[in-house]
Enzyme design. Sequence first.
Site, PDB file in Angstrom:
ATOM      1  N   HIS A  25       7.449  62.426  40.861  1.00 13.58           N
ATOM      2  CA  HIS A  25       8.903  62.190  40.764  1.00 13.58           C
ATOM      3  C   HIS A  25       9.238  61.153  39.686  1.00 13.58           C
ATOM      4  O   HIS A  25      10.258  60.485  39.761  1.00 13.58           O
ATOM      5  CB  HIS A  25       9.505  61.718  42.092  1.00 13.58           C
ATOM      6  CG  HIS A  25       9.054  62.512  43.272  1.00 13.58           C
ATOM      7  ND1 HIS A  25       9.737  63.599  43.744  1.00 13.58           N
ATOM      8  CD2 HIS A  25       7.957  62.388  44.057  1.00 13.58           C
ATOM      9  CE1 HIS A  25       9.091  64.114  44.787  1.00 13.58           C
ATOM     10  NE2 HIS A  25       7.996  63.397  44.997  1.00 13.58           N
TER      11      HIS A  25
ATOM     12  N   LYS B  95      13.956  51.343  13.828  1.00 12.63           N
ATOM     13  CA  LYS B  95      13.486  52.492  14.616  1.00 12.63           C
ATOM     14  C   LYS B  95      12.280  53.230  14.058  1.00 12.63           C
ATOM     15  O   LYS B  95      12.065  53.292  12.864  1.00 12.63           O
ATOM     16  CB  LYS B  95      14.627  53.489  14.796  1.00 12.63           C
ATOM     17  CG  LYS B  95      15.696  52.938  15.694  1.00 12.63           C
ATOM     18  CD  LYS B  95      16.599  54.011  16.201  1.00 12.63           C
ATOM     19  CE  LYS B  95      15.884  54.861  17.228  1.00 12.63           C
ATOM     20  NZ  LYS B  95      16.680  56.024  17.574  1.00 12.63           N
TER      21      LYS B  95
ATOM     22  N   SER C 135      14.914  55.888  11.050  1.00 14.49           N
ATOM     23  CA  SER C 135      16.321  56.267  11.170  1.00 14.49           C
ATOM     24  C   SER C 135      17.002  55.942   9.850  1.00 14.49           C
ATOM     25  O   SER C 135      16.615  54.998   9.165  1.00 14.49           O
ATOM     26  CB  SER C 135      16.949  55.467  12.306  1.00 14.49           C
ATOM     27  OG  SER C 135      18.332  55.311  12.079  1.00 14.49           O
TER      28      SER C 135
ATOM     29  N   GLU D 236       9.258  65.694  19.630  1.00 14.95           N
ATOM     30  CA  GLU D 236      10.624  66.186  19.897  1.00 14.95           C
ATOM     31  C   GLU D 236      10.813  67.586  19.330  1.00 14.95           C
ATOM     32  O   GLU D 236      11.406  68.457  19.956  1.00 14.95           O
ATOM     33  CB  GLU D 236      11.664  65.239  19.291  1.00 14.95           C
ATOM     34  CG  GLU D 236      11.812  63.945  20.074  1.00 14.95           C
ATOM     35  CD  GLU D 236      12.741  62.963  19.382  1.00 14.95           C
ATOM     36  OE1 GLU D 236      13.622  62.440  20.061  1.00 14.95           O
ATOM     37  OE2 GLU D 236      12.603  62.735  18.160  1.00 14.95           O
TER      38      GLU D 236
END
Length: 473
Positions: A168, A295, A289, A302
């Site tokens: 979970h 970043k 970024s 992804e």
Amino acid sequence: MNPELNLSATTTEAKTWSQRFESALHPAIARFNASIGFDIELIEYDLTGSQAHAQMLAKTGIIAAEEGEQLVKGLEQIRQEYRQGQFHPGVDAEDVHFAVERRLTELVGDVGKKLHTARSRNDQVGTDTRLYLRDQITHLRSQLRDFQSVLLHLAEQHVETLIPGYTHLQRAQPVSLAHHLLAYFQMAQRDWQRLGEIYQRVNVSPLGSGALAGTTFPIDRHYTAELLNFGGVYANSLDGVSDRDFAIEFLCAASLIMVHLSRLSEEVILWASQEFSFVTLKDSCATGSSIMPQKKNPDVPELVRGKTGRVFGHLQAMLVLMKGLPLAYNKDLQEDKEALFDAVKTVQVCLEATTILLREGLEFRRDRLTEAVNEDFSNATDVADYLAAKGVPFREAYNLVGKVVKTSLAAGKLLKDLTLAEWQTLHPAFEADIYEAIAPRQVVAARNSYGGTGFDQVRQAIQAAQTCLSGLE
Ligand code: ARG
């Protein structure tokens, strides 16, 4: 799509489809109908299939031996032209099969027109697609092996590295990082096996099924199948030209590979977040970024996660494509190719990128992982197991430990911070060895049941994986 293809029908002379027709196709309809823009991908398989067909025509005496030789040679010449970037059929050719036949006739003269004796584009395209998919499956299986060997290599380095295990997405019990990685090894192993099984059903020749009903010529289907290394031939010509089960099965297998890659990607994305900080992404596999200079983004996993949807979509498209088709060939079947080609390419690039990412794109942060497994209650089951081993019924022990967790949380303590006196007021069965029993390393080591995360089990699993990859199994 091949950018060098001439897809403008207006530049070509508008011909009638055959002498049965009075007027030419509308140029937009010609473009709509044409598959040359994508089925050029099949050209090498088309040439190979046609060479086998020509040899068979000669062997059975349907054409003369030297005609067969001329056809085989002419087809080989087209192969060379194509490989040298000199074959650019336009939309007027309609599809790769017509393009090849037309060029062949230019090269070898009228004998080229004999190639299509006792054959239809329907059994031809089915043959080409199977030959194509056979090669792609072989390539994919070797990519899966590379992926597995990187996973195994990482596992070998991280038997004793602990990582929180979750259910979970809540901390559950710590596990060996190797154990976690080997779970993906097993998924890839099933993928590899599944593709091997599907290969058997891809590897069946429809050639000689004709348009749908077979042919009046004394062909030898087993001979062409043998020349093309097929394992067998379709027993029913209607089924031979209209079956796409093999493509659907492949897309199922491709979808499952993507499920596995996508789950791994999701974990890497989480692990790379500041909240987890379990891995660092190396510069070779991360991007920045355009606005936030701090970043470092996990674009690779992804994209893999994102591309997964495409492959599922192709599976769905193919199922829907087939469900209402009456026997036998219908032009709808031309739609199978882009789905298949894109799925193949997508799985191949995703496997390649993920393998590179694992091999050199990320580093596990042992410091953070150690901290993580030491700072939670994921050893609570082990306290209950400790009492159960001393004869306290497990459910009773479970309830008692629940209470301990609650009071510890309230006191801002972890289980390891409780004093022996505190343990003993909770239950007299606790002794000094409780501290050893709940240390993360011991918690992991103790789960030594077959297939569990205990270090002995993990070492055995690594050995089994090594044997599996060495092919000695
Ligand atoms: N381009 C066609 C396809 O991909 C080849 C078969 C055409 N057959 C036909 N009967 N029109 O399916």
